[in-house]
Write a protein that holds these residues in place. Structure first.
Motif, short mmCIF file in Angstrom:
data_model
loop_
_atom_site.label_atom_id
_atom_site.label_comp_id
_atom_site.label_asym_id
_atom_site.label_seq_id
_atom_site.Cartn_x
_atom_site.Cartn_y
_atom_site.Cartn_z
N CYS A 57 0.74 -1.26 -0.01
CA CYS A 57 0.01 0.06 0.00
C CYS A 57 0.72 1.41 -0.10
O CYS A 57 0.34 2.45 0.51
N CYS A 65 1.67 3.30 -2.13
CA CYS A 65 1.29 4.01 -3.47
C CYS A 65 1.76 5.59 -3.44
O CYS A 65 2.03 6.01 -4.61
N CYS A 106 0.80 5.27 -9.47
CA CYS A 106 -0.40 4.95 -8.66
C CYS A 106 -1.76 5.18 -9.53
O CYS A 106 -2.59 4.35 -9.54
N SER A 116 -4.14 -3.52 -8.59
CA SER A 116 -3.43 -2.39 -8.81
C SER A 116 -2.14 -1.99 -7.89
O SER A 116 -1.14 -1.60 -8.38
N CYS A 117 -2.54 -2.32 -6.67
CA CYS A 117 -1.51 -2.22 -5.86
C CYS A 117 -0.43 -2.99 -5.77
O CYS A 117 0.94 -2.82 -5.66
N CYS A 160 1.73 -1.70 -9.01
CA CYS A 160 2.55 -0.60 -8.60
C CYS A 160 3.94 -1.09 -7.68
O CYS A 160 4.81 -0.83 -7.72
N GLN A 161 3.59 -2.10 -6.89
CA GLN A 161 4.59 -2.68 -5.89
C GLN A 161 5.68 -3.48 -6.79
O GLN A 161 6.81 -2.89 -6.37
N ARG A 207 7.76 -0.53 -8.40
CA ARG A 207 8.63 0.08 -7.74
C ARG A 207 9.81 -0.69 -7.20
O ARG A 207 10.99 -0.26 -7.52
#
Length: 127
Positions: free
Chosen positions: A27, A29, A36, A102-103, A106-107, A110
Motif C-alpha cells: 500500500c 502507492c 499509482c 493495482s497495488c 505498483c509494488q 517500484r
C-alpha cells in the motif's frame, strides 16, 4: 617468429542491492502518485507497460481477464520474488493478485525501479 596477442574484454561491474524483502509495502502507492493513478484508472495499460519493462510479452496481462485468480499477475509476483530473492508466500501473492491487483502491479514496478542494476564497463578501450 610469430607473436600471439591476447585481447581480454572487461568484465561488467554491478552494484548489487541485495535484500530478501520487498522494497516497499503493498500500500505504499504514495511513493509514486502518478504511477499509482495510472494503475488505478487504467490497470491493463499499466500492467502491460510493467510486463514489457520486466522483459515479458507486452500483452500478457490481458489474459488476466479470463480467470478468478489473475494468473499473470500472480505469476509475475512469483517470478519477481524468485529473480530478486524476495521471501514471501504464494498465498500472499494469490491474495494480492486477486484482491489488490493495482497495488500489486505498483509494488512490482517500484521494485523493478529500485533494483535496476546498470552494467558499467570499466577500463574499456576503443581499439
Amino acid at each position: 617468429m610469430s607473436s600471439k596477442m591476447v585481447i581480454r574484454q572487461p568484465e561488467p561491474v554491478m552494484d548489487a542491492r541485495e535484500s530478501d524483502e520487498w522494497g516497499s509495502g503493498i500500500c505504499d502507492c504514495c511513493q509514486d502518485v502518478p504511477e499509482c493513478c495510472l494503475a488505478f484508472w487504467c490497470l491493463p495499460c499499466f500492467a502491460c507497460k510493467t510486463t514489457k519493462k520486466y522483459g515479458q510479452c507486452l500483452c500478457l496481462p490481458l489474459l488476466d481477464m479470463f480467470g478468478f485468480i489473475p494468473p499473470v499477475t500472480m505469476s509475475m509476483r512469483v517470478s519477481m520474488r524468485q529473480r530478486y530473492g524476495i521471501k514471501d508466500t504464494m498465498c500472499r501473492d494469490c491474495v494480492f493478485a486477486t484482491f489488490c491487483a493495482s497495488c500489486s502491479w505498483c509494488q512490482m514496478s517500484r521494485e523493478m525501479r529500485r533494483r535496476d542494476l546498470q552494467v558499467v564497463l570499466v577500463s574499456a578501450k576503443n581499439t
